[in-house]
Scaffold this motif. Structure first.
Motif, PDB file in Angstrom:
ATOM      1  N   TRP A 296       0.813  -1.216   0.000  1.00  9.09           N
ATOM      2  CA  TRP A 296       0.000   0.000   0.000  1.00  9.09           C
ATOM      3  C   TRP A 296       0.847   1.267   0.000  1.00  9.09           C
ATOM      4  N   ARG A 297       2.094   1.174   0.468  1.00  8.87           N
ATOM      5  CA  ARG A 297       2.922   2.380   0.555  1.00  8.87           C
ATOM      6  C   ARG A 297       3.209   2.984  -0.813  1.00  8.87           C
ATOM      7  N   PHE A 298       3.263   2.151  -1.839  1.00 11.06           N
ATOM      8  CA  PHE A 298       3.616   2.652  -3.159  1.00 11.06           C
ATOM      9  C   PHE A 298       2.429   3.228  -3.914  1.00 11.06           C
ATOM     10  N   LEU A 299       1.260   3.221  -3.288  1.00 17.73           N
ATOM     11  CA  LEU A 299       0.130   3.940  -3.877  1.00 17.73           C
ATOM     12  C   LEU A 299       0.443   5.431  -4.002  1.00 17.73           C
ATOM     13  N   SER A 300       1.270   5.924  -3.093  1.00 19.19           N
ATOM     14  CA  SER A 300       1.619   7.347  -3.126  1.00 19.19           C
ATOM     15  C   SER A 300       2.317   7.717  -4.428  1.00 19.19           C
ATOM     16  N   LEU A 301       3.064   6.781  -5.015  1.00 23.54           N
ATOM     17  CA  LEU A 301       3.749   7.060  -6.275  1.00 23.54           C
ATOM     18  C   LEU A 301       2.749   7.210  -7.419  1.00 23.54           C
ATOM     19  N   ILE A 302       1.734   6.349  -7.431  1.00 20.95           N
ATOM     20  CA  ILE A 302       0.702   6.452  -8.467  1.00 20.95           C
ATOM     21  C   ILE A 302      -0.065   7.763  -8.312  1.00 20.95           C
ATOM     22  N   LEU A 303      -0.400   8.102  -7.080  1.00 20.76           N
ATOM     23  CA  LEU A 303      -1.115   9.353  -6.832  1.00 20.76           C
ATOM     24  C   LEU A 303      -0.268  10.552  -7.243  1.00 20.76           C
ATOM     25  N   PHE A 304       1.017  10.493  -6.934  1.00 23.20           N
ATOM     26  CA  PHE A 304       1.917  11.593  -7.292  1.00 23.20           C
ATOM     27  C   PHE A 304       1.981  11.769  -8.806  1.00 23.20           C
ATOM     28  N   SER A 305       2.200  10.677  -9.537  1.00 25.96           N
ATOM     29  CA  SER A 305       2.279  10.764 -10.996  1.00 25.96           C
ATOM     30  C   SER A 305       0.972  11.269 -11.591  1.00 25.96           C
ATOM     31  N   THR A 306      -0.142  10.813 -11.033  1.00 28.33           N
ATOM     32  CA  THR A 306      -1.447  11.245 -11.528  1.00 28.33           C
ATOM     33  C   THR A 306      -1.639  12.743 -11.340  1.00 28.33           C
ATOM     34  N   LEU A 307      -1.336  13.236 -10.145  1.00 25.92           N
ATOM     35  CA  LEU A 307      -1.529  14.655  -9.851  1.00 25.92           C
ATOM     36  C   LEU A 307      -0.583  15.530 -10.670  1.00 25.92           C
ATOM     37  N   VAL A 308       0.664  15.082 -10.811  1.00 27.74           N
ATOM     38  CA  VAL A 308       1.630  15.859 -11.597  1.00 27.74           C
ATOM     39  C   VAL A 308       1.141  16.031 -13.025  1.00 27.74           C
ATOM     40  N   ASP A 309       0.731  14.937 -13.653  1.00 24.57           N
ATOM     41  CA  ASP A 309       0.340  15.033 -15.056  1.00 24.57           C
ATOM     42  C   ASP A 309      -1.039  15.658 -15.232  1.00 24.57           C
ATOM     43  N   TYR A 310      -1.869  15.604 -14.209  1.00 23.15           N
ATOM     44  CA  TYR A 310      -3.134  16.334 -14.278  1.00 23.15           C
ATOM     45  C   TYR A 310      -2.867  17.838 -14.320  1.00 23.15           C
ATOM     46  N   VAL A 311      -1.998  18.296 -13.423  1.00 20.52           N
ATOM     47  CA  VAL A 311      -1.651  19.722 -13.390  1.00 20.52           C
ATOM     48  C   VAL A 311      -0.922  20.126 -14.667  1.00 20.52           C
TER      49      VAL A 311
ATOM     50  N   LEU B 284      21.361   0.860  -0.508  1.00 13.33           N
ATOM     51  CA  LEU B 284      20.048   1.499  -0.410  1.00 13.33           C
ATOM     52  C   LEU B 284      18.924   0.475  -0.295  1.00 13.33           C
ATOM     53  N   GLU B 285      19.116  -0.685  -0.920  1.00 12.36           N
ATOM     54  CA  GLU B 285      18.108  -1.742  -0.918  1.00 12.36           C
ATOM     55  C   GLU B 285      16.741  -1.189  -1.323  1.00 12.36           C
ATOM     56  N   VAL B 286      16.728  -0.494  -2.451  1.00 12.68           N
ATOM     57  CA  VAL B 286      15.493   0.106  -2.955  1.00 12.68           C
ATOM     58  C   VAL B 286      14.615  -0.978  -3.561  1.00 12.68           C
ATOM     59  N   LEU B 287      13.397  -1.079  -3.077  1.00 13.74           N
ATOM     60  CA  LEU B 287      12.446  -2.061  -3.583  1.00 13.74           C
ATOM     61  C   LEU B 287      11.752  -1.504  -4.820  1.00 13.74           C
ATOM     62  N   LEU B 288      11.735  -2.278  -5.890  1.00 16.57           N
ATOM     63  CA  LEU B 288      11.132  -1.815  -7.136  1.00 16.57           C
ATOM     64  C   LEU B 288       9.616  -1.980  -7.074  1.00 16.57           C
ATOM     65  N   PRO B 289       8.869  -0.882  -7.154  1.00 16.08           N
ATOM     66  CA  PRO B 289       7.403  -0.986  -7.124  1.00 16.08           C
ATOM     67  C   PRO B 289       6.870  -1.721  -8.349  1.00 16.08           C
ATOM     68  N   VAL B 290       5.896  -2.569  -8.120  1.00  8.85           N
ATOM     69  CA  VAL B 290       5.282  -3.315  -9.215  1.00  8.85           C
ATOM     70  C   VAL B 290       4.602  -2.348 -10.185  1.00  8.85           C
ATOM     71  N   GLY B 291       4.860  -2.541 -11.470  1.00  7.17           N
ATOM     72  CA  GLY B 291       4.164  -1.778 -12.500  1.00  7.17           C
ATOM     73  C   GLY B 291       4.623  -0.352 -12.682  1.00  7.17           C
ATOM     74  N   ILE B 292       5.708   0.059 -12.026  1.00  4.97           N
ATOM     75  CA  ILE B 292       6.097   1.469 -12.094  1.00  4.97           C
ATOM     76  C   ILE B 292       6.453   1.888 -13.521  1.00  4.97           C
ATOM     77  N   SER B 293       7.041   0.985 -14.293  1.00  5.81           N
ATOM     78  CA  SER B 293       7.377   1.336 -15.678  1.00  5.81           C
ATOM     79  C   SER B 293       6.117   1.572 -16.498  1.00  5.81           C
ATOM     80  N   PHE B 294       5.092   0.743 -16.277  1.00  2.00           N
ATOM     81  CA  PHE B 294       3.868   0.858 -17.061  1.00  2.00           C
ATOM     82  C   PHE B 294       3.151   2.175 -16.784  1.00  2.00           C
ATOM     83  N   TYR B 295       2.890   2.468 -15.498  1.00  3.42           N
ATOM     84  CA  TYR B 295       2.116   3.684 -15.243  1.00  3.42           C
ATOM     85  C   TYR B 295       2.946   4.947 -15.422  1.00  3.42           C
ATOM     86  N   THR B 296       4.271   4.843 -15.323  1.00  3.05           N
ATOM     87  CA  THR B 296       5.108   6.012 -15.586  1.00  3.05           C
ATOM     88  C   THR B 296       5.023   6.428 -17.048  1.00  3.05           C
ATOM     89  N   PHE B 297       5.223   5.480 -17.943  1.00  5.07           N
ATOM     90  CA  PHE B 297       5.175   5.816 -19.369  1.00  5.07           C
ATOM     91  C   PHE B 297       3.745   6.092 -19.835  1.00  5.07           C
TER      92      PHE B 297
END
Length: 218
Positions: A45-60, A115-128
């Motif tokens: 659930w923590r990575f929902l913030s990334l989807i929300l961020f991308s959505t709001l950025v591109d909406y604006v 850093l042990e950065v965990l790759l969010p599922v689907g980040i490439s798809f919703y980013t592009f």
């Protein structure tokens, strides 16, 4: 949650049933968006913030592209925001390890923690996907979306959120505006496509994946 997991079937049945039980088109879209976020949150659930961020950025960005003279600057905001997030989560560990190895070859041995950065599922798809929206608006192929709910559903729609394919806003958004009815022919076609896709994924793709991975690992 994956499409071939057992728990996906009751999830899909619930989403489908409630969607068609609702009479308001806007309520249906809100339900689909809520279901999509729940589907993604089942992984983390923590990575929902990334989807929300991308959505709001591109909406604006989309809204500003329609009113400002500094269109390239606003497009750059979308590019830097989205690709910056993607680059960090996908390549941060790689670049850090490469830098440590390079410094080690020079005789330097920095004590840099991983850093042990965990790759969010689907980040490439919703980013592009969000980028394609801003680029289409910039090129005047698409009018900026005024309804944040519609744009959020375009970005987070669960059937393609974690595994693609990347869809274009010019193809998806008009469908959210058009009236829809449930037809028996549509149900039959959907069941066939659903079953064929399930067989391809569960019986074919997942079966040969270990052999393919082993081949390319050698």
């Amino acid at each position: 949650m994956l499409f071939v997991d057992f728990q996906f079937l009751p999830f899909f049945a619930l989403v489908f049933s409630v969607h068609w039980a609702l009479r308001s088109p806007r309520a249906r879209k809100a339900w689909l968006l809520l279901s999509s976020y729940a589907f993604y949150a089942a992984w983390d659930w923590r990575f929902l913030s990334l989807i929300l961020f991308s959505t709001l950025v591109d909406y604006v960005v989309g809204r500003r592209l329609a009113t400002t003279r500094h269109r390239k600057g606003w497009l750059l905001v979308s590019l830097v925001s989205n690709l910056g997030l993607l680059g960090y989560f996908k390549y941060a560990n790689f670049f850090l390890d490469s830098a440590i190895s390079f410094l080690g070859a020079l005789g330097l041995h920095p004590h840099a923690p991983s850093l042990e950065v965990l790759l969010p599922v689907g980040i490439s798809f919703y980013t592009f996907q969000t980028l394609s929206y801003s680029i289409d608006v910039y090129r005047r192929r698409l009018e900026p979306e005024r309804d944040l709910l519609d744009l959020a559903l375009f970005v987070g729609f669960f059937p393609q959120l974690v595994a693609g394919p990347i869809i274009r806003a010019v193809d998806f958004l008009p469908q959210l505006k058009a009236p829809v009815r449930l037809e028996r022919t549509d149900i039959r076609a959907a069941v066939v496509l659903f079953f064929v896709g399930f067989v391809k994924k569960a019986a074919i793709s997942d079966s040969i994946a270990p052999h393919v991975d082993a081949y390319f690992a050698d």
